[in-house]
Structure formats: structure tokens, C-alpha cells
Scaffold this motif. Structure first.
Motif, mmCIF file in Angstrom:
data_model
loop_
_atom_site.group_PDB
_atom_site.id
_atom_site.type_symbol
_atom_site.label_atom_id
_atom_site.label_comp_id
_atom_site.label_asym_id
_atom_site.label_seq_id
_atom_site.Cartn_x
_atom_site.Cartn_y
_atom_site.Cartn_z
ATOM 1 N N ALA A 162 -20.696 40.567 -15.534
ATOM 2 C CA ALA A 162 -20.839 39.112 -15.565
ATOM 3 C C ALA A 162 -22.308 38.731 -15.718
ATOM 4 O O ALA A 162 -22.646 37.659 -16.224
ATOM 5 N N GLY A 163 -23.167 39.626 -15.286
ATOM 6 C CA GLY A 163 -24.604 39.388 -15.390
ATOM 7 C C GLY A 163 -25.127 39.412 -16.808
ATOM 8 O O GLY A 163 -26.297 39.085 -17.037
ATOM 9 N N ASN A 164 -24.280 39.793 -17.776
ATOM 10 C CA ASN A 164 -24.689 39.680 -19.179
ATOM 11 C C ASN A 164 -24.711 38.220 -19.627
ATOM 12 O O ASN A 164 -25.306 37.896 -20.648
ATOM 13 N N ALA A 165 -24.013 37.366 -18.871
ATOM 14 C CA ALA A 165 -23.978 35.949 -19.234
ATOM 15 C C ALA A 165 -24.588 35.063 -18.146
ATOM 16 O O ALA A 165 -25.035 33.958 -18.422
ATOM 17 N N TRP A 166 -24.567 35.540 -16.914
ATOM 18 C CA TRP A 166 -25.069 34.727 -15.800
ATOM 19 C C TRP A 166 -26.508 35.071 -15.464
ATOM 20 O O TRP A 166 -26.932 36.221 -15.581
ATOM 21 N N GLU A 167 -27.207 34.080 -14.973
ATOM 22 C CA GLU A 167 -28.464 34.328 -14.276
ATOM 23 C C GLU A 167 -28.106 34.576 -12.811
ATOM 24 O O GLU A 167 -26.980 34.279 -12.364
ATOM 25 N N VAL A 168 -29.053 35.069 -12.047
ATOM 26 C CA VAL A 168 -28.811 35.290 -10.617
ATOM 27 C C VAL A 168 -28.426 33.976 -9.937
ATOM 28 O O VAL A 168 -27.572 33.946 -9.043
ATOM 29 N N ASP A 169 -28.994 32.869 -10.400
ATOM 30 C CA ASP A 169 -28.668 31.554 -9.801
ATOM 31 C C ASP A 169 -27.172 31.264 -9.844
ATOM 32 O O ASP A 169 -26.628 30.642 -8.931
ATOM 33 N N ASP A 170 -26.530 31.674 -10.938
ATOM 34 C CA ASP A 170 -25.100 31.383 -11.084
ATOM 35 C C ASP A 170 -24.280 32.116 -10.029
ATOM 36 O O ASP A 170 -23.273 31.589 -9.535
ATOM 37 N N LEU A 171 -24.706 33.324 -9.709
ATOM 38 C CA LEU A 171 -24.001 34.087 -8.679
ATOM 39 C C LEU A 171 -24.351 33.559 -7.292
ATOM 40 O O LEU A 171 -23.470 33.422 -6.429
ATOM 41 N N VAL A 172 -25.605 33.238 -7.089
ATOM 42 C CA VAL A 172 -26.037 32.739 -5.777
ATOM 43 C C VAL A 172 -25.337 31.407 -5.461
ATOM 44 O O VAL A 172 -24.960 31.163 -4.307
ATOM 45 N N ALA A 173 -25.118 30.589 -6.466
ATOM 46 C CA ALA A 173 -24.417 29.318 -6.231
ATOM 47 C C ALA A 173 -23.007 29.571 -5.707
ATOM 48 O O ALA A 173 -22.505 28.839 -4.838
ATOM 49 N N GLN A 174 -22.366 30.614 -6.194
ATOM 50 C CA GLN A 174 -21.021 30.946 -5.718
ATOM 51 C C GLN A 174 -21.075 31.513 -4.293
ATOM 52 O O GLN A 174 -20.219 31.196 -3.458
ATOM 53 N N LEU A 175 -22.080 32.339 -4.030
ATOM 54 C CA LEU A 175 -22.248 32.844 -2.662
ATOM 55 C C LEU A 175 -22.489 31.697 -1.695
ATOM 56 O O LEU A 175 -21.953 31.673 -0.580
ATOM 57 N N ALA A 176 -23.289 30.741 -2.137
ATOM 58 C CA ALA A 176 -23.626 29.603 -1.260
ATOM 59 C C ALA A 176 -22.395 28.772 -0.940
ATOM 60 O O ALA A 176 -22.323 28.142 0.124
ATOM 61 N N GLY A 177 -21.411 28.765 -1.854
ATOM 62 C CA GLY A 177 -20.173 28.037 -1.586
ATOM 63 C C GLY A 177 -19.205 28.846 -0.737
ATOM 64 O O GLY A 177 -18.423 28.285 0.040
ATOM 65 N N ALA A 178 -19.277 30.159 -0.873
ATOM 66 C CA ALA A 178 -18.296 31.005 -0.186
ATOM 67 C C ALA A 178 -18.708 31.367 1.233
ATOM 68 O O ALA A 178 -17.849 31.575 2.097
ATOM 69 N N LEU A 179 -20.016 31.448 1.475
ATOM 70 C CA LEU A 179 -20.502 31.968 2.752
ATOM 71 C C LEU A 179 -21.174 30.887 3.594
ATOM 72 O O LEU A 179 -21.731 29.931 3.045
ATOM 73 N N PRO A 180 -21.152 31.082 4.901
ATOM 74 C CA PRO A 180 -21.902 30.164 5.752
ATOM 75 C C PRO A 180 -23.406 30.418 5.606
ATOM 76 O O PRO A 180 -23.829 31.466 5.134
ATOM 77 N N GLY A 181 -24.199 29.458 5.999
ATOM 78 C CA GLY A 181 -25.652 29.623 5.951
ATOM 79 C C GLY A 181 -26.217 29.271 4.588
ATOM 80 O O GLY A 181 -25.489 28.870 3.678
ATOM 81 N N GLU A 182 -27.512 29.393 4.493
ATOM 82 C CA GLU A 182 -28.208 29.048 3.258
ATOM 83 C C GLU A 182 -28.386 30.298 2.397
ATOM 84 O O GLU A 182 -28.848 31.327 2.890
ATOM 85 N N TRP A 183 -28.030 30.212 1.127
ATOM 86 C CA TRP A 183 -28.232 31.329 0.200
ATOM 87 C C TRP A 183 -29.112 30.861 -0.944
ATOM 88 O O TRP A 183 -28.881 29.810 -1.536
ATOM 89 N N SER A 184 -30.117 31.651 -1.234
ATOM 90 C CA SER A 184 -31.061 31.322 -2.293
ATOM 91 C C SER A 184 -31.305 32.584 -3.128
ATOM 92 O O SER A 184 -30.942 33.694 -2.728
#
Lengths: 609, 84
Positions: free
Chosen positions: A505-527
Motif C-alpha cells: 500500500a506504501g507504493n501509493a500512500w505516504e506515511v501520513d495516509d497510514l498514520v491518519a488511519q492509526l489515529a482513527g483506530a487507536l487511542p491517543g495522539e498519533w503523528s
């Protein structure tokens, strides 16, 4: 929230299965899958232990995004001390099994001890049963194991991870296979499973998963899918697959050929992606039939293939005259150019046998290539092989090698040692194209200097997925700048492999795209910063495990051949892998001593003191 | 004018012009033409992430405008794929 909050600990010696709460402090620092699984290994296993001893543990770990609906979010990893390498091992797989283990309510499955008799485990939500495998599936292939478990338990929805005959016989590069042809392939994790007398794990779950902030997660997920699905990399992986890399590395001159004697293969047009899609004269069908996808994946890089029914490898063997898992780049490189074989049907057969018997096709092919070179110089003879001429380029020898290695028969037991042990046994250790005992993937480090550094410093031995120097390597044959590229991408990939999402998926996504999903799925702040910090922490923890296992700076190296014999052609013509120009800078960027050990300041900064 | 040999590897040739369906062909280029000019001749944006070789040597994206081609040069273009 992302995590299920539960792990399942199975003591195979005692025959018990016990649920435990997930250590949430560790989960927040190591995320899941590769990071979290390695943390448990690091805390619970003496790194000096024999990898095949009962004291070693085998950990199946899902990620916080596994089975959440995140695109490509069906991944799991198998973490242990590797049977091939003696180093920390983490092998990542797709398919369906990981998602269903998570859907059954488990973040991790920790297997310890050794069953007195062969067993398999069935997990249906909280119902966990350890059942006898002897006189049932022990001794069976991966494919028959899956069929028999489905039939016995009358549940076709069970997703199964198992070892084949190779794993039972402790082939050093045995895989854990799941869903017939998906593999946690590298470093011999299947041999560790075999050493525990554990044949299979079948999982089915109805618990489901939850995320911390559904609205935020769905928005990030929708955005990410909107980026991935129409992207060129996704289209390319869907239509021509990873197989397309063969023409690239062959054009570039970084295709390991004839056990790295060469870097370009004159027979490549017979086994490339075009050949795989061209209808055969014999039956009018092409090698590639269609593609297929893993859980929640819109890429579908997997191939479904067929072998010409009149090909010598499958003639009178109806079992193989049907749809099989097809060739991917790493498998075709290893059983093709590395062995000098330009027969696409033979390559498909050898690859299929790797799936059926549970062997890593990279290590298998590279070990056969090493055996062929030993045969070429007279160190291995027909007397030792039982009459087989192990000549470079022999499709017959390749298919024979797959059969005897997969079933641990005769000289196949020697091939099953892996290239390092095989070449040592026959007196020519320099002919082993390995790092830390693990065979090269399909990128020669003379034209791809960054990949050379990535191989040398990979914590699990030679690997093309631990770092991503591809772009710069395909643009510049140089050493400048590679240390930074390798270090940063190692940290990125360590974190990425801890999420439950596929690296592709990283062939199309930047790290930000994955971090945004982590930030929605997990508690706390993800950057993004926290993501990279987590990856760096994981990388250093893996390094500490290896140092405590006895590895040193001397193991961060490459085979003599690529360090001393210049590439004969291609973009790297006349060049050798110049590791010494990159390694000191790499150690410095890592915050390690000149001897490759993390400094106290680095460990303190990463919370690893 | 000079003639440049062109080969697209693992790229759908139908999206570009002047080449055969197999992605191989020759294109005419002005005498002082650059690699970037040659890529534009087939309708390919030289700023895209494709990787390029001229006579087997890699040419980085930032050097394509300065890389002058000669008659008979062989250009290979492939996609920026990773992994496998």
C-alpha cells in the motif's frame, strides 16, 4: 480499540491454552504485529537459546489495523528466533488467517514449549482446542492439511496456518503457510513450528474489531482507498504483478543470476511477465490465469497460474494440472535466473512445491543455485545426489530438487540446510550468497549499492523488505546518501510492518495516509514523528536481540563474491558492493558505536534502557 | 536529426506514441536533443517518477534535461516499482 486487548498463550508442553490481557503499555510503544510480537519475544526468550529448542517461542501477531477494514489490513507476522539465521525472525503474511485470528478476539498467539506428540490447534473465538495431529495430518502436505481440517471440523470458514513436510523435518527455510499459498516465508519460522510438534492452527472468529474513533477512522480509510485504488502502482500490481520486476532488474543489471556469477539473464524473455501472459501452443492457455487478493486488499498482486499439462514436471500428475499459486518476482528470480533455468513451467512447478511442502522459494532457489555451483566445481558429485546432474540451467534438476527438499529425501536434506550450511558442509563457504545465513532476494548489490547496505544491516539477514532503497538505487550507482535512505526506510518499514497493513500500500500512500488511519483506530495522539520513533525503537530492539544472541559488527557484511568480483555487465559493470563506504555513516546515523552497538544515549532516547 | 532507440519495460506502451505494442521503437530527435526531449516525444512527462537508462547507465530524473543524446543511443524506461 484497534487492539483486542487479549493474547492467547499456549503451553504446548503442558497442553494448556490461557488468555491474558495485552500489555497496553507495550502496545502503545510497539503498536502490534512485528513490533509488539518482537517485544514479547525480547522479554520472554533468552536470545542465546537454540532456535529449535523448546525454550524458543513462536509468536503469531496481528496489527492494530488488521481486520479493521483498512485497505490491505489483513496482515499478521510470525516472530521467533529464526531456524535459518539464529537471529530475530519476523515473517509477514497476508491471506485470510491473520484477519480471522484477530476477528476471533486475539491480538497475539504465543506458543511455548514442545508438544510431546504432534498436535494442531483450533481457535473459534474463545473456544480453543489442542488436538492430536498424529495419524491425521502429521506427514501431510500443506494443501492436504487444510482440506482434512476443513472436512473433519465441517467448517469451510476455518482459516488455516500450517507447516508442510519441510517444516516437520526441520528444513532450515521452512515457512508457515496459510490459505494454501500465502506464506510467512523467511528465516525458517516453519522449522521452529515443526520443532514444537505443532502442525497447524485453524482460526475462525465472530468477535469483530472496534476502532477508537469510527468517524475519524472511516474518513481516513476512505481517503486512503481513494488514493490507492486509482493509483498506477495498484494497477500495475493487479495486472502484471511483482513478476514485472524481472524485466526491470534484468535491464538494469541487478538480477542475481547463476548464484551471482552474473547480473543479467539471457533467458529472461522465456520466463518474464510477457511469457507468463502469452497463451501456450500446447493447450492455448497462458501461465497466468488471473490474480487474487488477500483480506481487505484492493491490489490483488497474487497470481493464479497453470502449468502446461504435457510438461515433464506434471505429466501424469493431475494434482498439479489445475490452478496453482503463481510466480511472484522473488520466486521467479530464485528458481529461474539464480539457477539459470529459463523454463517457466518448471519454475511454476518448483514454486508450487514450495507452497505445497512449505518452503521459502527465495531460500530454496538460492540454495539450489549454491548446490549447482558446488556441482559445477566438483565439490558435489552425482554420487552424492543419487545420480542427478545438478547443472546450472537444468529444469529437471530444479524440479527434482523441489521434490527431494520438500520431502527431506536424500540430498534434499542437504539443500534444506540452506545455502550457508550447505556450502560450509562441502568446503566452500564463500559460495553462499547469504547475510546472517539468509539467502539473497532478487537484487544484486553491485548495481544497487543501497540494497547491499540494506542486506548487510538487516536484522533478519538478507532481505528486500526491511528497507526501501529502490528509487535511489535505480537512479544512481553510488554509495553517497545511501546510509540515510536505508536507515530512514528501515524505521519506516519496521513501523509499517507493525500496523497490520501491507507494505505494498506504501507504493501509493505516504506515511501520513497510514498514520491518519492509526489515529482513527487507536487511542491517543498519533503523528508521523511518533510513527518513525516507533519504527526506530523496534529496529534497535531487534538489534539488541541479535547482539545478545552473539551477532557482532562482523555479521553486517556481504558475501565475498559481491564485495570482490566486479559486476560483469549492466549499470554496475565493473563495480563491487562498497559496503565499507556506507557502513560507518550508517552506524553514526543510527546512534551506534563504531562497533555497531547502540549507545546508552540512543537506548535512553528510544526508551530501551 | 538523430535516431534514438527506445524501450519501455513493464509499462503499458499503448499510453505512449511512436513505439510498437511491445514498447520498442526508434524515434527521431533534433541533434542537440536531451533525454527529457526524447521522453516528451513519446508523450511521457520527464518529471514523472519513471526510471531511465541511457546505453545501460542510469540517468536520475533531475539530470534528464541536461543529458544530451547521440545518434543510436538506447533509452530504457521502467516504472518505479518496489518490492517483490
Amino acid at each position: 480499540m484497534g487492539w483486542q486487548g487479549k493474547i492467547l498463550r499456549v503451553d504446548l508442553s503442558a497442553g494448556t491454552a490461557t488468555p491474558e490481557p495485552l500489555n497496553m503499555e507495550w502496545a502503545e510503544k510497539y503498536m502490534g504485529q512485528r513490533g509488539l510480537g518482537t517485544k514479547y519475544l525480547f522479554e520472554e526468550v533468552d536470545p542465546a537459546v537454540d532456535s529449535l529448542a523448546a525454550e524458543n517461542k513462536l509468536i503469531f501477531a496481528t496489527g492494530p489495523l488488521t481486520a479493521t477494514g483498512a485497505s490491505t489490513g489483513g496482515r499478521y507476522s510470525v516472530i521467533t528466533k529464526g531456524a535459518l539465521t539464529g537471529a530475530v525472525a519476523c515473517s509477514n503474511s497476508g491471506g485470510q488467517f491473520g484477519a480471522y485470528l484477530k476477528l476471533a478476539g486475539w491480538d497475539l498467539l504465543i506458543l511455548e514449549g514442545k508438544a510431546p506428540e504432534p498436535v494442531y490447534i483450533v481457535i473459534e473465538d474463545d473456544d480453543v482446542r489442542i488436538l492430536p495431529a498424529k495419524d491425521f495430518i502429521w506427514g501431510e502436505t500443506v494443501w492436504d492439511t487444510e482440506d482434512k481440517i476443513h472436512a473433519k471440523h465441517q467448517n469451510p470458514n476455518l482459516k488455516i496456518a500450517s507447516i508442510g513436510i519441510a517444516g516437520e523435518n526441520l528444513c532450515r527455510f521452512a515457512c508457515v503457510m496459510n490459505d494454501r499459498d500465502r506464506a510467512a516465508g523467511r528465516s525458517g519460522v516453519g522449522a521452529v513450528m515443526g520443532s514444537k510438534n505443532l502442525k497447524a492452527i485453524a482460526a475462525y472468529g465472530t468477535v469483530g474489531t472496534k476502532v477508537a474513533n469510527p468517524e475519524k477512522f472511516m474518513e481516513a480509510n476512505t481517503n486512503a482507498r481513494g488514493k490507492l485504488d486509482p493509483s498506477e502502482p495498484r494497477k500495475r500490481l493487479s495486472t502484471i504483478g511483482t513478476h514485472a520486476m524481472l524485466d526491470v532488474t534484468n535491464s538494469y543489471g541487478s538480477l542475481p543470476t547463476l548464484n551471482c556469477r552474473a547480473v543479467q539473464f539471457e533467458g529472461s524473455s522465456h520466463i518474464n511477465v510477457k511469457a507468463a501472459h502469452t497463451p501456450r501452443r500446447s493447450d492455448g492457455h497462458a501461465n497466468v490465469q488471473t490474480n487474487k487478493a488477500c483480506f481487505a486488499c484492493s491490489i490483488g498482486c497474487g497470481r493464479v497460474a497453470s502449468i502446461a499439462p504435457n510438461h515433464f514436471s506434471v505429466k501424469d500428475k493431475p494434482r498439479y494440472q489445475t490452478s496453482l499459486g503463481g510466480l511472484e518476482y522473488e520466486s521467479i528470480y530464485a528458481v529461474g535466473p539464480m539457477c539459470g533455468v529459463d523454463d517457466i513451467d518448471a519454475a511454476t512447478y518448483a514454486s508450487a512445491l514450495c507452497n505445497e511442502h512449505g518452503m521459502d522459494p527465495i531460500s530454496f532457489g538460492a540454495s539450489v543455485a549454491a548446490a549447482m555451483e558446488l556441482y559445477d566445481i566438483g565439490a558435489v558429485t552425482k554420487d552424492m545426489t543419487g545420480g542427478m546432474s545438478l547443472e546450472f540451467g537444468s529444469a529437471e534438476a530444479l524440479c527434482w530438487a523441489a521434490e527431494v527438499t520438500g520431502t527431506a529425501t536424500g540430498f534434499g536434506k542437504d539443500i534444506g540446510l540452506g545455502a550457508k550450511r550447505l556450502c560450509e558442509k562441502y568446503g566452500h563457504p564463500d559460495l553462499s550468497m547469504t547475510v546472517k545465513g539468509q539467502e539473497f532476494p532478487g537484487y544484486d548489490p553491485r548495481a544497487m549499492q543501497g540494497m547491499g547496505l540494506a542486506y548487510a544491516t538487516s536484522n533478519r539477514g538478507a532481505c528486500h523488505l526491511r528497507a526501501s532503497p529502490f528509487q535511489d538505487d535505480f537512479a544512481h550507482v553510488r554509495t553517497e546518501g545511501k546510509a540515510g535512505i536505508v536507515k530512514k526506510s528501515q524505521d519506516r518499514n519496521a513501523a509499517w510492518d507493525s500496523t497490520g497493513v501491507c507494505l505494498f500500500a506504501g507504493n501509493a500512500w505516504e506515511v501520513d495516509d497510514l498514520v491518519a488511519q492509526l489515529a482513527g483506530a487507536l487511542p491517543g495522539e498519533w503523528s508521523v514523528d511518533r510513527f518513525f520513533d516507533t519504527g526506530e525503537r523496534i529496529w534497535n530492539m531487534e538489534r539488541l536481540f541479535n547482539l545478545r544472541a552473539g551477532f557482532t559488527k562482523a555479521d553486517d557484511t556481504l558475501p565475498k563474491r559481491v564485495m570482490e568480483e566486479p559486476a560483469p555487465s549492466g549499470a554496475g559493470k565493473g563495480k563491487v558492493a562498497e559496503l565499507s563506504k556506507m557502513l560507518p555513516e550508517y552506524y553514526e546515523l543510527r546512534g551506534w558505536t563504531p562497533d555497531g552497538e547502540p549507545t546508552t544515549q540512543t537506548l535512553s532516547r528510544l526508551g530501551l534502557s | 536529426m538523430i535516431q534514438i532507440g527506445f524501450q519501455l519495460v513493464s509499462i503499458d506502451a499503448t499510453e505512449f506514441k511512436g513505439l510498437g505494442r511491445d514498447g520498442i521503437g526508434e524515434i527521431p530527435l533534433q541533434d542537440d536533443g536531451s533525454l527529457a526531449d526524447a521522453m516528451r516525444m513519446i508523450g511521457m512527462d520527464p518529471g514523472l517518477g519513471f526510471m531511465t537508462l541511457v546505453n545501460g547507465d542510469p540517468v536520475a530524473p533531475e539530470n534528464r534535461s541536461e543529458k544530451q543524446l547521440n545518434d543510436g543511443d538506447q533509452v530504457v524506461v521502467f516504472p518505479p516499482i518496489e518490492g517483490g
